[in-house]
Scaffold this active site. Structure first.
Site, PDB file in Angstrom:
ATOM      1  N   GLU A  14      33.443 -21.693  17.631  1.00 48.49           N
ATOM      2  CA  GLU A  14      34.357 -20.612  18.030  1.00 48.49           C
ATOM      3  C   GLU A  14      35.812 -21.076  18.124  1.00 48.49           C
ATOM      4  O   GLU A  14      36.477 -20.865  19.150  1.00 48.49           O
ATOM      5  CB  GLU A  14      33.898 -19.989  19.358  1.00 48.49           C
ATOM      6  CG  GLU A  14      32.562 -19.296  19.222  1.00 48.49           C
ATOM      7  CD  GLU A  14      32.163 -18.443  20.436  1.00 48.49           C
ATOM      8  OE1 GLU A  14      32.784 -18.574  21.509  1.00 48.49           O
ATOM      9  OE2 GLU A  14      31.215 -17.641  20.293  1.00 48.49           O
ATOM     10  N   GLU A  58      25.003 -17.658  16.810  1.00 48.87           N
ATOM     11  CA  GLU A  58      24.885 -17.207  18.206  1.00 48.87           C
ATOM     12  C   GLU A  58      24.721 -15.702  18.190  1.00 48.87           C
ATOM     13  O   GLU A  58      25.613 -14.992  17.718  1.00 48.87           O
ATOM     14  CB  GLU A  58      26.118 -17.557  19.051  1.00 48.87           C
ATOM     15  CG  GLU A  58      26.176 -19.011  19.457  1.00 48.87           C
ATOM     16  CD  GLU A  58      27.317 -19.310  20.443  1.00 48.87           C
ATOM     17  OE1 GLU A  58      27.621 -18.453  21.296  1.00 48.87           O
ATOM     18  OE2 GLU A  58      27.899 -20.397  20.321  1.00 48.87           O
TER      19      GLU A  58
HETATM   20  O1  AHR Z   1      26.311 -19.006  24.401  1.00 47.32           O
HETATM   21  C1  AHR Z   1      27.261 -19.013  25.425  1.00 47.32           C
HETATM   22  C2  AHR Z   1      28.665 -19.217  24.901  1.00 47.32           C
HETATM   23  O2  AHR Z   1      29.045 -18.098  24.162  1.00 47.32           O
HETATM   24  C3  AHR Z   1      28.860 -20.361  23.943  1.00 47.32           C
HETATM   25  O3  AHR Z   1      29.111 -21.568  24.587  1.00 47.32           O
HETATM   26  C4  AHR Z   1      30.053 -19.938  23.164  1.00 47.32           C
HETATM   27  O4  AHR Z   1      30.074 -20.470  21.866  1.00 47.32           O
HETATM   28  C5  AHR Z   1      30.007 -18.431  23.185  1.00 47.32           C
HETATM   29  O5  AHR Z   1      31.218 -17.886  23.534  1.00 47.32           O
END
Ligand code: AHR
Length: 500
Positions: free
Chosen positions: A172, A291
């Protein structure tokens, strides 16, 4: 309501890459400590791995697990997590305002992956660190021996190289919250140089560049375009992240997230292919949805950080309900239907932190509602995804203009003759009469399983004291006649129909 789903064995989306059934373990809250690792727990083995969590992980069936972060990785020094545990430094984890003891690190995670038969997906730190540390870490992990770093691994008791194939170039990096976030140009350049060095160390690896951290980021689309302009030739994947929210507390609106995921996949494919066009390249960048999950309840400041730099605090401990499980099922259907471009994905995360598995320190482990659609998808989805033609009434929502009540996909495994239908009935009050035509797949099919996840209360949850409130049940209202399936799907239900 009546709906119809038609597939033909000759109309194939793609082989399903089972890496789309991945998950994620970050050094965050209780994901590692008192999640997968808890020395002294009654079920823990000599390595400190919780046996109950390993058992549930095997049942859940993730194929690949991303590690060690997440936001955590952007401040992580890999050297802190290798070598004798007693010598490892205790550090501040700036991402989650926690104390990191480093008692669990690279070689422990690799051991855990072997014990659970899971492929690792590794993220390198491109926040506080850069190309040089990434190539050093890769050499430590994957080089057979005879160099300082590979011999350091051997001195830590790991003779054979880990041979980690899947690497994420940071996490990210577009997010202002990220430690040392970057502009798209800054990140694209670093991703390019990091990929170059890493491929020189090990040309067999696969690399994923960071895409946007949400589809509503101001730089969404432009970010991917610029990043890929720099590193198109160096990477195999661009990542996508999404967390579904039901802030308006409306299930029909919430279901719009499933459609939004499909839109995002198609948009990022278009951007990546646009870069390919500008470069006159036939190469196609694949998508790693590394994610995704429902996450909006455990998101207050107190869920993200606790005062006093605690060790393994309770963070992001989202409690999932029935409607969350339906949305997770819908997301799995969307990714399967996009199997030609989505080649990896990670349900974020695995345990305690926005996880399908929950634990109590020293106590039991149990399955949250979202556990079930994921476990059923990994168990039954093998082979090729067939192109679904769906006839279904739809409704209009603010979150998406046209949401068909039926959301479905079909996966066909030629090697076993098994064809599986995954179907979500998004109508909340009406039973769905579903007719499925499996054309060209044999005229005398038999029913192996008809399973449904449903609860009359969309807010029902599974808890430590009542862990079996929302569980799949057999659906007696499914018949197979030749190549046709006739099924009654309960209102607001996730369904799996397996035939051979
Ligand atoms: O999954 C939780 C968090 O969400 C992770 O650390 C991050 O990459 C995202 O913002």
């Amino acid at each position: 309501i009546s709906t119809r789903l038609v597939v033909d064995r000759d109309f194939v989306v793609s082989d399903l890459d089972r890496r789309i059934f991945g998950s994620f373990v970050e050094h965050l809250g209780r994901a590692v400590y008192t999640g997968i690792y808890e020395p002294g727990h009654p079920t823990a083995d000599e390595r400190g791995f919780r046996g109950d969590v390993m058992e549930l992980t095997r049942e859940l069936g993730p194929t690949i697990v991303r590690y060690p972060g997440g936001n955590f990785v952007s401040g992580y020094n890999w050297e802190d997590g290798v070598g004798p545990a007693a010598d490892r430094p205790v550090r501040l984890d700036l991402a989650w305002a926690s104390t990191e003891t480093n008692q669990f690190g690279t070689n422990e995670f690799m051991e855990w992956c072997k014990a659970t038969d899971i492929e690792p997906m590794w993220a390198v730190n491109l926040g506080t660190r850069g190309p040089d540390e990434a190539r050093e870490f890769l050499e430590y992990c994957n080089h057979p021996g005879g160099t300082a770093l590979s011999d350091l691994r051997k001195s830590h008791g790991v003779e054979a190289p880990h041979d980690i194939k899947f690497w994420c170039l940071g996490n990210e990096m577009d997010g202002p919250w990220q430690i040392c976030s970057k502009t798209a140009d800054e990140y694209g350049r670093i991703a390019h140089e990091t990929a170059k060095l890493m491929r020189l160390v090990d040309p067999t690896i696969q690399l994923a560049a960071c895409g946007s951290s949400q589809h509503n980021m101001p730089t969404y689309g432009k970010w991917e375009d610029t990043v890929l302009e720099h590193c198109f030739d160096d990477v195999d994947f661009i990542s996508l992240h999404t967390y579904f929210e039901n802030r308006g507390d409306s299930t029909p609106e919430f279901f719009g997230c499933i459609e939004q995921m499909d839109v995002s996949i198609k948009e990022i494919v278009a951007v990546a292919d646009g870069v390919a066009a500008r470069k006159h390249s036939t190469k196609r960048i694949m998508l790693s949805f590394d994610e995704w999950n429902v996450w909006y309840k455990a998101r207050s400041i107190n869920d993200l950080r606790k005062p006093g730099w605690p060790q393994a605090p309770r963070l992001l401990e989202e409690i999932y309900n029935t409607e969350d499980a339906l949305v997770v099922g819908g997301a799995l259907i969307v990714m399967m239907n996009n199997a030609d471009r989505v080649k990896a994905a990670c349900l974020a995360q695995l345990v305690n932190v926005i996880g399908p598995i929950m634990t109590e320190p020293g106590g039991p482990a149990w399955r949250q509602t979202i556990f079930y659609p994921f476990a059923q998808a990994t168990r039954f989805a093998h082979g090729k995804v067939l192109r679904p033609v769906i006839e279904s009434p739809s409704y209009e929502a603010k979150s998406h203009p046209e949401i068909p009540y039926l959301c479905a996909c079909v996966v066909d495994d030629e090697s076993t003759g098994t064809t599986t239908v995954f179907a979500l009935n998004r109508h909340l009050t009406e039973t769905m009469q579903l007719r499925v035509e499996l054309r060209g797949l044999g005229t005398s099919r038999t029913l192996d399983h008809a399973l449904a996840l449903h609860h009359s209360n969309m807010k029902a949850t599974n808890t430590k004291d009542a862990p079996n409130t929302v569980v799949p049940e057999n659906n007696p209202h499914v018949q197979v006649d030749g190549e046709t399936i006739l099924a009654e799907l309960k209102p607001g239900s996730w369904n799996v129909i397996v035939t051979t």
